[in-house]
Design an enzyme around this catalytic site. Structure first.
Site, PDB file in Angstrom:
ATOM      1  N   HIS A  69      -5.497  -3.305   5.083  1.00 44.05           N
ATOM      2  CA  HIS A  69      -4.567  -2.601   5.966  1.00 44.05           C
ATOM      3  C   HIS A  69      -4.989  -2.817   7.419  1.00 44.05           C
ATOM      4  O   HIS A  69      -6.177  -2.709   7.741  1.00 44.05           O
ATOM      5  CB  HIS A  69      -4.543  -1.110   5.634  1.00 44.05           C
ATOM      6  CG  HIS A  69      -3.559  -0.376   6.466  1.00 44.05           C
ATOM      7  ND1 HIS A  69      -2.195  -0.511   6.280  1.00 44.05           N
ATOM      8  CD2 HIS A  69      -3.716   0.454   7.520  1.00 44.05           C
ATOM      9  CE1 HIS A  69      -1.564   0.215   7.187  1.00 44.05           C
ATOM     10  NE2 HIS A  69      -2.462   0.803   7.946  1.00 44.05           N
TER      11      HIS A  69
ATOM     12  N   ASN B  93      -6.781  -3.604  -1.473  1.00 44.09           N
ATOM     13  CA  ASN B  93      -5.742  -3.768  -0.445  1.00 44.09           C
ATOM     14  C   ASN B  93      -6.396  -3.965   0.917  1.00 44.09           C
ATOM     15  O   ASN B  93      -7.525  -3.546   1.146  1.00 44.09           O
ATOM     16  CB  ASN B  93      -4.862  -2.507  -0.411  1.00 44.09           C
ATOM     17  CG  ASN B  93      -3.708  -2.626   0.571  1.00 44.09           C
ATOM     18  OD1 ASN B  93      -3.075  -3.680   0.678  1.00 44.09           O
ATOM     19  ND2 ASN B  93      -3.424  -1.570   1.310  1.00 44.09           N
TER      20      ASN B  93
ATOM     21  N   ILE C 207       1.923   0.484  -5.682  1.00 44.66           N
ATOM     22  CA  ILE C 207       1.566   0.124  -7.065  1.00 44.66           C
ATOM     23  C   ILE C 207       1.580   1.411  -7.890  1.00 44.66           C
ATOM     24  O   ILE C 207       1.035   2.432  -7.469  1.00 44.66           O
ATOM     25  CB  ILE C 207       0.153  -0.502  -7.098  1.00 44.66           C
ATOM     26  CG1 ILE C 207       0.091  -1.771  -6.236  1.00 44.66           C
ATOM     27  CG2 ILE C 207      -0.296  -0.758  -8.533  1.00 44.66           C
ATOM     28  CD1 ILE C 207       0.639  -3.017  -6.840  1.00 44.66           C
TER      29      ILE C 207
ATOM     30  N   ASN D 175      -2.967 -13.990   5.226  1.00 45.27           N
ATOM     31  CA  ASN D 175      -4.172 -13.574   4.492  1.00 45.27           C
ATOM     32  C   ASN D 175      -4.339 -14.386   3.213  1.00 45.27           C
ATOM     33  O   ASN D 175      -5.461 -14.737   2.836  1.00 45.27           O
ATOM     34  CB  ASN D 175      -4.120 -12.076   4.172  1.00 45.27           C
ATOM     35  CG  ASN D 175      -4.569 -11.242   5.356  1.00 45.27           C
ATOM     36  OD1 ASN D 175      -5.742 -11.159   5.649  1.00 45.27           O
ATOM     37  ND2 ASN D 175      -3.601 -10.671   6.060  1.00 45.27           N
TER      38      ASN D 175
ATOM     39  N   MET E  95       4.223  -5.115   0.144  1.00 48.27           N
ATOM     40  CA  MET E  95       4.808  -3.908   0.721  1.00 48.27           C
ATOM     41  C   MET E  95       5.480  -3.007  -0.319  1.00 48.27           C
ATOM     42  O   MET E  95       6.580  -2.508  -0.104  1.00 48.27           O
ATOM     43  CB  MET E  95       5.792  -4.301   1.836  1.00 48.27           C
ATOM     44  CG  MET E  95       5.114  -4.978   3.002  1.00 48.27           C
ATOM     45  SD  MET E  95       3.827  -3.919   3.746  1.00 48.27           S
ATOM     46  CE  MET E  95       3.203  -4.989   5.038  1.00 48.27           C
TER      47      MET E  95
ATOM     48  N   GLY F   5       2.016 -14.402   4.645  1.00 47.52           N
ATOM     49  CA  GLY F   5       0.975 -14.992   3.806  1.00 47.52           C
ATOM     50  C   GLY F   5      -0.204 -15.562   4.561  1.00 47.52           C
ATOM     51  O   GLY F   5      -0.918 -16.412   4.032  1.00 47.52           O
TER      52      GLY F   5
ATOM     53  N   LYS G  40      11.190   0.689 -11.482  1.00 50.16           N
ATOM     54  CA  LYS G  40       9.872   0.211 -11.034  1.00 50.16           C
ATOM     55  C   LYS G  40       8.951  -0.056 -12.218  1.00 50.16           C
ATOM     56  O   LYS G  40       8.154  -0.997 -12.207  1.00 50.16           O
ATOM     57  CB  LYS G  40       9.264   1.273 -10.100  1.00 50.16           C
ATOM     58  CG  LYS G  40       7.998   0.876  -9.366  1.00 50.16           C
ATOM     59  CD  LYS G  40       8.286   0.022  -8.172  1.00 50.16           C
ATOM     60  CE  LYS G  40       7.064  -0.264  -7.327  1.00 50.16           C
ATOM     61  NZ  LYS G  40       6.750   0.732  -6.325  1.00 50.16           N
TER      62      LYS G  40
HETATM   63  C1  GAR Z   1      -1.435  -7.815   7.082  1.00 50.44           C
HETATM   64  O1  GAR Z   1      -1.661  -7.491   8.424  1.00 50.44           O
HETATM   65  C2  GAR Z   1      -1.822  -6.675   6.174  1.00 50.44           C
HETATM   66  O2  GAR Z   1      -2.932  -5.963   6.638  1.00 50.44           O
HETATM   67  C3  GAR Z   1      -0.585  -5.816   6.223  1.00 50.44           C
HETATM   68  O3  GAR Z   1       0.454  -6.748   6.118  1.00 50.44           O
HETATM   69  C4  GAR Z   1       0.091  -7.926   6.826  1.00 50.44           C
HETATM   70  C5  GAR Z   1       0.449  -9.137   6.007  1.00 50.44           C
HETATM   71  O4  GAR Z   1       0.287 -10.305   6.760  1.00 50.44           O
HETATM   72  N1  GAR Z   1      -0.567  -4.838   5.188  1.00 50.44           N
HETATM   73  C6  GAR Z   1      -0.119  -3.597   5.368  1.00 50.44           C
HETATM   74  O5  GAR Z   1       0.401  -3.215   6.402  1.00 50.44           O
HETATM   75  C7  GAR Z   1      -0.292  -2.663   4.176  1.00 50.44           C
HETATM   76  N2  GAR Z   1       0.164  -1.380   4.504  1.00 50.44           N
HETATM   77  P1  GAR Z   1       0.214 -11.717   6.062  1.00 50.44           P
HETATM   78  O6  GAR Z   1       1.450 -11.820   5.159  1.00 50.44           O
HETATM   79  O7  GAR Z   1       0.289 -12.693   7.168  1.00 50.44           O
HETATM   80  O8  GAR Z   1      -1.057 -11.793   5.283  1.00 50.44           O
END
Ligand code: GAR
Length: 193
Positions: free
Chosen positions: A109, A107, A93, A14, A90, A12, A65
């Site tokens: 990435h 999203n 959708i 982000n 993860m 979390g 789902k």
């Molecule tokens: C982030 O680095 C995001 O870009 C990635 O998961 C992490 C979550 O970190 N997302 C992916 O890989 C999508 N394929 P966080 O929980 O610390 O925000």
């Protein structure tokens, strides 16, 4: 207020960064709820601490789902949402949510898509040996990290990098780029100045 929902599965960072940017910049944006498929994830605790409503259930609690996403949809419909913001969520959708929120699900990435999609974008780019990787913010479709790109920022891989050092720099970029990209989208929709 512009309502957004955040979907996350893990740490979390982000989620926290978005909350901080919104507060510090006094944006008319409210994180209306957190949707999390991992009830034990640290992001759930963080949302509770911030007083943000949380819906957290595992997929396996549901028949399939579609019923899982219908339950999420029921929760989301409590709020007049402008955007759904995936921040380390993860799960793919599917049409239940894509159909209910067209052109509204974003999203982030940790790689320069379409290179290195999936759960391990940072590690995969590092192991491949590319010299430049980065961060992508994009609209989602039904694929794994696919859909029209909103913004990208390059992050060089340095000679003395290891995965951890690279990951730290990528996350730092993510935390600013996500907020900036969301503001860009809301400005284009004339919802903020
Ligand atoms: C982030 O680095 C995001 O870009 C990635 O998961 C992490 C979550 O970190 N997302 C992916 O890989 C999508 N394929 P966080 O929980 O610390 O925000």
């Amino acid at each position: 207020m512009i309502n957004i929902a955040i979907f996350a599965s893990g740490t979390g960072t982000n989620f926290i960064a978005l909350d901080q940017h919104i507060r510090e910049n006094q944006m008319p944006i409210q994180i209306a709820c957190l949707i999390c498929d991992q009830p034990d994830a640290p992001v759930v605790k963080k949302a509770h601490e911030l007083g943000i409503p949380v819906w957290t259930h595992r997929l396996k609690e549901f028949e399939n789902k579609a019923t899982y996403e219908q339950a999420i949809l029921q929760e989301l419909q409590k709020y007049d949402l402008e955007l759904i913001v995936l921040a380390g969520y993860m799960k793919i959708i599917t049409n239940v949510l894509l159909g209910a929120y067209p052109q509204a699900i974003v999203n982030i990435h940790p790689a320069l898509l379409p290179s290195f999609p999936g759960r391990h974008g940072i590690e995969d780019a590092f192991e491949y040996g590319v010299k430049i990787t980065g961060v992508t913010v994009h609209w989602i479709d039904g694929g794994i990290d696919t859909g029209p790109i909103i913004a990208q920022q390059a992050v060089p891989i340095l000679a003395d990098d290891d995965v951890d050092k690279l990951a730290q720099r990528i996350h730092r970029v993510e935390h600013d780029l996500y907020f900036d990209s969301l503001c860009q989208v809301l400005k284009q929709r004339k919802l903020i100045k």
